[in-house]
Design a protein around this motif. Structure first.
Motif, mmCIF file in Angstrom:
data_model
loop_
_atom_site.group_PDB
_atom_site.id
_atom_site.type_symbol
_atom_site.label_atom_id
_atom_site.label_comp_id
_atom_site.label_asym_id
_atom_site.label_seq_id
_atom_site.Cartn_x
_atom_site.Cartn_y
_atom_site.Cartn_z
ATOM 1 N N TRP A 146 0.779 -1.232 0.000
ATOM 2 C CA TRP A 146 0.000 0.000 0.000
ATOM 3 C C TRP A 146 0.820 1.296 0.000
ATOM 4 N N PRO A 147 1.844 1.381 0.880
ATOM 5 C CA PRO A 147 2.535 2.686 0.914
ATOM 6 C C PRO A 147 3.021 3.134 -0.465
ATOM 7 N N SER A 148 3.532 2.192 -1.264
ATOM 8 C CA SER A 148 4.051 2.652 -2.552
ATOM 9 C C SER A 148 2.903 3.016 -3.494
ATOM 10 N N VAL A 149 1.759 2.360 -3.334
ATOM 11 C CA VAL A 149 0.610 2.749 -4.152
ATOM 12 C C VAL A 149 0.161 4.159 -3.765
ATOM 13 N N ALA A 150 0.092 4.390 -2.440
ATOM 14 C CA ALA A 150 -0.348 5.714 -1.972
ATOM 15 C C ALA A 150 0.614 6.776 -2.457
ATOM 16 N N LYS A 151 1.883 6.416 -2.489
ATOM 17 C CA LYS A 151 2.873 7.389 -2.956
ATOM 18 C C LYS A 151 2.655 7.706 -4.430
ATOM 19 N N ALA A 152 2.331 6.680 -5.201
ATOM 20 C CA ALA A 152 2.166 6.898 -6.643
ATOM 21 C C ALA A 152 0.863 7.606 -6.973
ATOM 22 N N LEU A 153 -0.197 7.284 -6.250
ATOM 23 C CA LEU A 153 -1.517 7.769 -6.671
ATOM 24 C C LEU A 153 -2.188 8.684 -5.668
ATOM 25 N N ALA B 191 0.561 -2.224 -6.862
ATOM 26 C CA ALA B 191 1.768 -1.392 -7.038
ATOM 27 C C ALA B 191 2.265 -1.371 -8.485
ATOM 28 N N PRO B 192 2.411 -2.551 -9.122
ATOM 29 C CA PRO B 192 2.889 -2.476 -10.517
ATOM 30 C C PRO B 192 1.965 -1.696 -11.446
ATOM 31 N N VAL B 193 0.657 -1.864 -11.276
ATOM 32 C CA VAL B 193 -0.233 -1.131 -12.159
ATOM 33 C C VAL B 193 -0.169 0.368 -11.859
ATOM 34 N N ALA B 194 -0.113 0.693 -10.574
ATOM 35 C CA ALA B 194 -0.054 2.112 -10.203
ATOM 36 C C ALA B 194 1.188 2.775 -10.779
ATOM 37 N N ARG B 195 2.276 2.027 -10.802
ATOM 38 C CA ARG B 195 3.517 2.613 -11.325
ATOM 39 C C ARG B 195 3.420 2.927 -12.804
ATOM 40 N N ARG B 196 2.713 2.079 -13.522
ATOM 41 C CA ARG B 196 2.633 2.260 -14.969
ATOM 42 C C ARG B 196 1.604 3.332 -15.342
ATOM 43 N N GLN B 197 0.578 3.472 -14.537
ATOM 44 C CA GLN B 197 -0.459 4.467 -14.819
ATOM 45 C C GLN B 197 -0.118 5.724 -14.022
ATOM 46 N N HIS B 198 -0.205 6.850 -14.655
ATOM 47 C CA HIS B 198 0.293 8.023 -13.965
ATOM 48 C C HIS B 198 -0.723 8.683 -13.054
ATOM 49 N N SER B 199 -1.981 8.338 -13.168
ATOM 50 C CA SER B 199 -2.948 9.084 -12.377
ATOM 51 C C SER B 199 -3.990 8.165 -11.774
ATOM 52 N N LEU B 200 -4.639 8.665 -10.745
ATOM 53 C CA LEU B 200 -5.690 7.932 -10.068
ATOM 54 C C LEU B 200 -6.813 7.630 -11.053
ATOM 55 N N GLU B 201 -7.070 8.606 -11.911
ATOM 56 C CA GLU B 201 -8.134 8.415 -12.888
ATOM 57 C C GLU B 201 -7.878 7.179 -13.756
ATOM 58 N N GLN B 202 -6.649 7.080 -14.250
ATOM 59 C CA GLN B 202 -6.282 5.931 -15.060
ATOM 60 C C GLN B 202 -6.403 4.647 -14.249
ATOM 61 N N PHE B 203 -5.981 4.726 -12.997
ATOM 62 C CA PHE B 203 -5.997 3.554 -12.131
ATOM 63 C C PHE B 203 -7.430 3.083 -11.907
ATOM 64 N N GLU B 204 -8.327 4.028 -11.776
ATOM 65 C CA GLU B 204 -9.725 3.644 -11.563
ATOM 66 C C GLU B 204 -10.291 2.921 -12.781
ATOM 67 N N HIS B 205 -9.781 3.265 -13.951
ATOM 68 C CA HIS B 205 -10.208 2.513 -15.126
ATOM 69 C C HIS B 205 -9.842 1.046 -14.962
#
Ligand SMILES: Nc1ncnc2c1ncn2[C@@H]1O[C@H](COP(=O)(O)OP(=O)(O)OP(=O)(O)O)[C@@H](O)[C@H]1O
Ligand SMILES: [Mg+2]
Lengths: 820, 267
Positions: A98-105, A137-151
């Motif tokens: 989680w921490p790295s996801v929170a950091k990315a998004l 985490a891997p998906v969050a790193r590749r997608q630059h924004s929360l919006e993309q991640f929600e997709h």
């Protein structure tokens, strides 16, 4: 289900107060001495031994990343995962990822993620939860924004909903066979495909194998042939992530523009397809662009086919027909994805150079549309003057509507008319007969022949065009859209000024993240330094007060871990270092005078002499010990901006700097050069802080590593003073060569200085002073806008590191190149 | 006595001034002040010195410095001969004797112990001790020392000592502004101005990338090469790929960007 109970427990835990903290510690419920850690542990409320093992480490990371509320939500979420009855995998995975996801998004990402987890938990798909968490985490790193991640979450939830429990119409529910497989493949899929690509791939699997559990599993595990084939087909086009640097170089090299590029996905907003735009945060471009093939111009008159294009931008809801082969090359003009990106960027650059804002309130929406079309053509005309080759790209991408395609009696033809006009303004061979279009194209060219014209002037021309060609039917709800989308153009939001609104956004800093009280820091009395005032061309004496502190101490183990992480790099560096390392004795051959006769050369000379040729007199050799005599001072800018995240990474600039500095320190230690590290930041001229991290005589010890580990960023960048102070120490080192490296991410600035140039000029002056003292200064700059000032300060002695993620390898390499 | 004439520049070299450097050089020469010409590679440093030597009609002795060069290579040495030894003046000594302009090109390349031999020539003494020969040469009144160096070598090791630097007056050269550079290409090669301007534009594209993966941009020299090839009938794009891009980088992203700039310019 255990749902209700869980909810209660979660809210009870959230209410833990100070009293509970004490009692928890007193109860001996936990082994944690620190009352806060004990409280966290209690809040987590987990009995898994493996969780206990990792708890401390994960908390260290979480504490560094999360806000107080974020931390509490994190523990609650983890606690929930621990008591779902799915073993320790979910909670372990979550604690770690989680921490790295929170950091990315951002922390806000937690709520949609938990929503997805709850949905899986309530459905028969609980087994997929742990694999799901692993993908975050891997998906969050590749997608630059929360919006993309929600997709991504939407895709997964859609897959789950449509593949769960519907087999043969039974009432009992079965878990989705494909879902866990999909999660296992997700990191790979996202490295290969755009968001739209992933979605199409999933869609194909659902539609064809919803009712075949085995084949569905095979499909989502990427094991079946058609699964791979569909993936290959979706792998068309150029992914933004793969060409980002090229685009950056393009902007810089061809247009002298430097701007952050931010990708968006076009797959999800089907009604209003996102369009490129730019704002304060950067230039927004699609995450993928396909090549387009335009039928050869001769045959292509009227309507263009662009196979391939629709696949990336508009998502068709029908099942893609399996593997339509791309049209053979040579059948038309192929515009590569990268050139489409270039067209988008060039167009935006054109606006940034030549478009001035005009007031929107004076025009009707239809008039504004006309103005935008004319202005787009104006700037493209100017762009093509700079690079004539752009015209071919623009024309290939620009639709070419058939003149009689739209029926004015039954629908609104405004878009159709304006697109034809736009074509005519750019394309001499447009061949349209419409007298208004012919006339305005000519007027446009006459205006442009005078020079650059202006947004204002061209707007007037647009208004007369609108007046001349206006139709009742323009207002009709039914609008002709075919061949009117010019997809390399941005949405022109920058062009309009709306008088009524004023959107001054204020960003406030997160007070939690401010620096620790300085009482913790050992300090000395201030030193005073002059500052250069370029207006009067004089020094302001004793202008700056600089306080030197010993940097606070952190955990040296963190740095050892960072070094371990870069083990492979370290090995590579080691090879180069060993070459640089001074040998005890170096033999210098070909000396006229030396300590010993060099027999080889002497014999050769004698032979030459005997043969009547001119003998080489340099027949001696001598020895020299240790060629390297360099003292190095590394000065780190520790201003607030280092807390910013690096684009496309979950790390901050500060963290990457820590890694880079650790590696550099390790490298220099191996070479044996005396070496100091200090950090600085400032809060007005009365308070420049200079933090001692490593002295020349200190080794790269745990003490020093601890200080690097505790590096924190805050306040501003008064560079000149810091350089002068570091020079004060470096100057007195008994070394032949003295090198000062300045690592910074921005231009010199401070809150009490409003004239931007002042501190730049002062730093430039400082560089000159250093030069007089025989100190070679060199700047490593991480600011994408550095070109505007860095050469003014450092002359040629600088490098701009564009890809900050590579700083850890860049910094030591640079140092070695400088001193080789 | 050495023949001065062989060192004279007889034909006027084409040199396009970028600013007041010609007049300033003349002033430095009138006062026999040593001159340092700084600037990136291929920006016209050597051409400038050659032109000045012609303008002042003084002999010019050029020494290309390298790492292996020793003080003897500059000053001179005894040579062995069948019947004993014979002293042979080095280029620096020759220049000091005959009153030439001595141009030490890329002085930083030479080892530092070599560089110090020029010190006594550069201050009021204007002398050159030939230790081995036991002779002290008084420099000829026309003698002048000029050095060039490229500060773009981003290496601490290749920087001049302060004590050396501070003996020279200096010119800071850079690639000429677009219009001037266009004129230079056209005059130097006879290429059409419009095409020359395109080359210059490509040159600037590369210079914008300096520090972002390129150590140096495209030099005027390379632009002259490209212009020469085009003048000879080579297709402009091919000339550019060959003379402007391939020599300066192996970075694929940069190469592609520059190639694109070439295509977009010569459409
Ligand atoms: N101002 C100028 N006038 C005329 N020609 C020029 C000028 N500047 C550059 N050139 C052209 O560029 C070429 C390279 O210039 P030159 O050899 O003087 O470079 P340099 O600065 O000495 O380079 P290096 O540092 O690599 O020795 C010249 O041969 C000439 O064709
Ligand atoms: Mg030269």
């Amino acid at each position: 289900m255990t749902e209700a109970k869980t909810e209660n427990e979660v809210s009870a835990l959230a209410n833990i107060g100070a009293a509970d903290v004490k009692s928890a510690a007193a109860d001996g419920l936990s082994q944690y001495q620190h009352p806060l850690m004990a409280a966290y542990w209690k809040q987590l409320n987990s009995g898994f031994p493996r969780v206990k093992e990792v708890f401390e480490d994960t908390m260290a990371e979480a504490l560094a990343v999360l806000s107080r509320e974020g931390l509490s939500a994190y523990l609650d979420a983890a606690s929930f995962l621990g008591r779902m009855g799915r073993g320790d995998e979910p909670i372990l995975a979550f604690l770690e990822e989680w921490p790295s996801v929170a950091k990315a998004l951002g922390e806000e990402a937690l709520s949609p993620v938990m929503k997805a987890i709850h949905a899986m938990h309530k459905s028969p798909n609980g087994k997929a939860i742990a694999p799901f968490i692993q993908t975050l985490a891997p998906v969050a790193r590749r997608q630059h924004s929360l919006e993309q991640f929600e997709h991504y979450l939407d895709i997964a939830m859609d897959l789950m909903a449509r593949t769960t429990g519907s087999i043969h119409g039974h009432h009992t529910t079965f878990p989705s066979p494909g879902l866990p497989e999909f999660y296992r493949q997700a990191p790979f899929l996202f490295a290969q495909l755009s968001m739209a690509g992933v979605r199409n791939w999933v869609e194909y699997g659902i539609r064809n194998y919803r009712t075949h559990p085995e084949r569905q599993t095979e499909y989502f595990a990427l094991k079946s042939a058609d699964s791979r084939a569909v993936m290959q087909r979706e792998r068309h086009g150029v992914l933004f992530a793969d060409v980002e640097r090229k685009l950056d170089l393009y902007l810089r090299g061809l247009w002298q523009d430097a701007e952050q590029l931010v990708p968006y996905s076009t797959a999800f907003d089907e009604l209003r397809k996102p369009v490129p735009y730019y704002d304060k945060l950067g230039m927004r471009v699609p995450d993928v662009f396909d090549d387009v093939v335009i039928p050869s111009p001769a045959s292509g008159r009227g309507g263009r086919e662009a196979p391939g294009e629709g696949k990336a931008t508009a998502l068709s809801t029908t099942v893609p027909s399996p593997l339509t082969p791309p049209p053979p090359a040579g059948e038309g003009i192929r515009i590569r994805g990268i050139d489409r990106y270039r067209a988008v960027l060039a167009h935006m650059v054109g606006h940034r150079r030549w478009t001035t804002q005009i007031v929107a309130d004076n025009y009707s929406p239809l008039q504004r549309m006309g103005v935008e079309f004319f202005e787009d053509c104006r700037i493209e005309t100017l762009l093509c003057r700079e690079y004539p080759g752009l015209r071919d790209i623009f024309l290939a991408l620009h639709p070419y509507p058939r003149e009689d395609a739209c029926d004015q009696e039954t629908m609104s033809c405004l878009r159709h008319r304006l697109t034809m006009l736009s074509r005519a303004l750019l394309d001499e061979n447009h061949g349209y007969q419409n007298p208004a279009i012919v006339e305005f194209a000519q007027r446009f060219h006459e205006i442009m022949a005078q020079g650059e014209s202006s947004t204002r002037e061209i707007a007037d021309l647009a208004l007369s065009f609108s007046a001349r060609t206006r139709r009742q039917s323009d207002q009709f709800a039914k609008i002709w859209f075919d061949d009117t989308v010019i997809d390399y153009r941005d949405d022109n939001r920058h062009m309009w000024q709306y008088i009524e609104d004023s959107d001054d956004e204020d960003f406030f800093d997160d007070p939690d993240k401010k620096l620790k009280k300085e009482s913790e820091i050992l300090s000395l009395p201030p030193r005073h330094y002059p500052e250069w005032d370029y207006h009067s061309q004089t020094y302001r004496p004793d202008w700056v007060s600089l306080y030197e502190h010993l940097h606070p101490h952190g955990n040296p183990g963190d740095i050892d871990r960072l070094l371990q992480k870069h083990d492979a790099l370290a090995k590579r560096l080691k090879r180069i270092l060993d070459l640089l390392k001074p040998q005890d004795k170096v033999r210098i051959r070909y000396q006229e005078e030396g300590s010993e006769l060099d027999l080889d050369v002497a014999i050769r000379s004698l032979i030459d002499f005997k043969g009547g040729a001119m003998p080489d007199p340099r027949i001696n050799m001598s020895h020299r010990t240790s060629g390297r005599n360099i003292a190095v001072s590394l000065v780190l800018d520790l201003s607030e901006s280092l807390n910013e995240k690096v684009a496309g990474s979950e790390q901050t600039i500060l963290e990457l700097s820590q890694e880079a500095v650790s590696l550099l320190a390790w490298a220099i230690e191996r070479l044996g050069d005396p070496f100091a590290i200090a950090g600085f930041h400032s809060n007005t001229r009365h308070d420049v802080r200079f933090m001692h991290i490593k002295g020349y005589s200190e080794g790269f010890s745990d003490e020093v590593k601890g200080r690097i580990a505790a590096m924190e960023a805050g306040w501003s960048t008064r560079m000149g003073a810091a350089m002068r102070h570091a020079a004060h120490y470096l100057e007195s080192r008994p070394a032949d060569k003295k090198l000062m490296l300045i690592l910074t991410d921005g231009q010199p600035a401070d809150v009490d200085v409003h004239d931007e140039k002042l501190l730049i000029e002062d730093a430039r002056r400082a560089v000159r002073e250093l030069d007089q003292k025989g100190i070679f200064s060199y700047c490593i700059n991480l600011d994408p806008k550095a070109d505007e000032y860095v050469a003014d300060i450092f002359g040629r002695q600088y490098t701009v590191v564009d890809n900050i993620q590579r700083l850890p390898e860049k910094l030591p390499e640079l140092f070695m190149a400088l001193t080789k | 006595m050495t023949d001065k004439e062989q060192y004279k520049v007889h034909k006027e070299p084409y040199y396009q001034a970028q600013g007041k450097e010609v007049q300033l050089y003349e002033a430095a020469y009138r006062n026999r002040l040593p001159v340092m010409v700084k600037g990136p590679t291929g920006c016209g440093k050597s051409r400038f010195v050659e032109y000045m030597a012609w303008k002042l009609s003084k002999p010019l002795i050029t020494v290309a410095c390298n790492e292996d060069m020793t003080a003897s290579d500059l000053v001179g040495r005894y040579l062995l001969e069948a019947n004993g030894t014979r002293w042979l003046d080095g280029p620096l000594t020759t220049a000091a004797r005959i009153g030439a302009i001595c141009y030490l090109d890329e002085i930083v390349e030479a080892r530092q112990d070599t560089t110090v031999v020029i010190h006594p020539l550069t201050d009021h003494r204007r002398t050159l001790p030939l230790d081995k020969k036991g002779e002290l040469i008084e420099a000829h009144p026309d003698f002048q020392l000029v050095i060039s160096y490229n500060p773009g070598y981003q290496s601490l090791m290749k920087d001049l000592k302060q004590s050396t630097k501070q003996r020279f007056t200096a010119f800071d050269f850079d690639y000429p502004a677009a219009e001037l550079e266009t004129t230079i290409l056209a005059k130097e090669t006879g290429l059409d101005e419009a095409v020359a301007a395109k080359l210059v534009k490509i040159g600037q594209t590369a210079r914008n990338l300096k520090g972002h993966g390129l150590d140096e941009g495209i030099s005027t020299r390379l632009l002259v090469y490209a212009a020469t090839l085009i003048k000879d009938g080579v297709e402009p794009r091919d000339a550019c790929y060959m003379a402007l891009v391939r020599p300066i980088t192996d970075d694929a992203d940069i190469r592609e960007t520059l190639d694109h700039a070439i295509d977009a310019t010569f459409a």
